[in-house]
Design a protein around this motif. Structure first.
Motif, mmCIF file in Angstrom:
data_model
loop_
_atom_site.group_PDB
_atom_site.id
_atom_site.type_symbol
_atom_site.label_atom_id
_atom_site.label_comp_id
_atom_site.label_asym_id
_atom_site.label_seq_id
_atom_site.Cartn_x
_atom_site.Cartn_y
_atom_site.Cartn_z
ATOM 1 N N LEU A 1 4.645 7.105 0.739
ATOM 2 C CA LEU A 1 3.366 6.387 0.788
ATOM 3 C C LEU A 1 2.201 7.305 1.140
ATOM 4 N N ASN A 2 2.512 8.609 1.316
ATOM 5 C CA ASN A 2 1.501 9.608 1.652
ATOM 6 C C ASN A 2 0.717 9.209 2.908
ATOM 7 N N ARG A 3 1.460 8.821 3.944
ATOM 8 C CA ARG A 3 0.865 8.403 5.208
ATOM 9 C C ARG A 3 1.309 9.346 6.312
ATOM 10 N N ASP A 4 0.460 9.494 7.296
ATOM 11 C CA ASP A 4 0.793 10.282 8.476
ATOM 12 C C ASP A 4 1.955 9.610 9.202
ATOM 13 N N GLU A 5 2.900 10.393 9.695
ATOM 14 C CA GLU A 5 4.065 9.829 10.378
ATOM 15 C C GLU A 5 3.693 9.115 11.678
#
Length: 157
Positions: free
Chosen positions: A38-42
């Protein structure tokens, strides 16, 4: 597709966004896969863990790039100590499969604790009730809907 989690959110009139991603063939690390896909920061993608003290069950919601500090989690939940619930027991207690356990819409209402790091985020992603499906919610909405407690319950991986 509706899940018990989205039905719960709808019943509480909580606004959420849905996110789908591929996790075919994955056996673990579903949260890391979700963040990458989802190309999101962990720090914005959260995993749902079940712990217990005797017959008291606790749902812990923490960022995927952290480990749960059991001692701190027990303290926040108000129990003497805690240990992880076995995966097969977590599935039986929640009605979800591992990798798709949502804090929302579980078969049984548990104490819910949320990592304090979530508070300042505009949105956090948690499992939507099946593998490959997340919902984005405001942390304050999660706290209100579940009566969640917050605290410093994580430690670095």
């Amino acid at each position: 597709m509706q899940t018990p989690a989205t039905k719960f959110l709808d019943s509480k009139r909580i606004s959420y966004k849905t996110y789908e991603y591929s996790c075919n063939g994955a056996k673990h690390d579903f949260g890391h896969i979700a963040a990458r896909e989802l190309n999101r920061d962990e720090n914005e993608v959260f995993k749902t863990l079940l712990i217990h003290h005797e017959k008291t069950y606790i749902t812990a919601v923490i960022p995927v790039n952290c480990n749960l500090n059991l001692k701190n989690a027990a303290r926040v939940a108000g129990v003497k100590n805690a240990e992880m619930v076995k995966p097969e027991d977590a599935e039986r207690l929640t009605g979800y499969v591992v990798g798709g356990i949502s804090p929302f819409g579980q078969k049984r209402r548990n104490i819910t604790i949320l990592a304090a790091s979530a508070i300042d985020l505009p949105e956090i992603l948690v499992s939507g009730g099946r593998r490959g499906f997340s919902v984005g919610v405001k942390p304050q909405d999660l706290i209100a809907a579940l009566g969640a407690l917050t605290g410093d319950i994580t430690e670095p991986q």
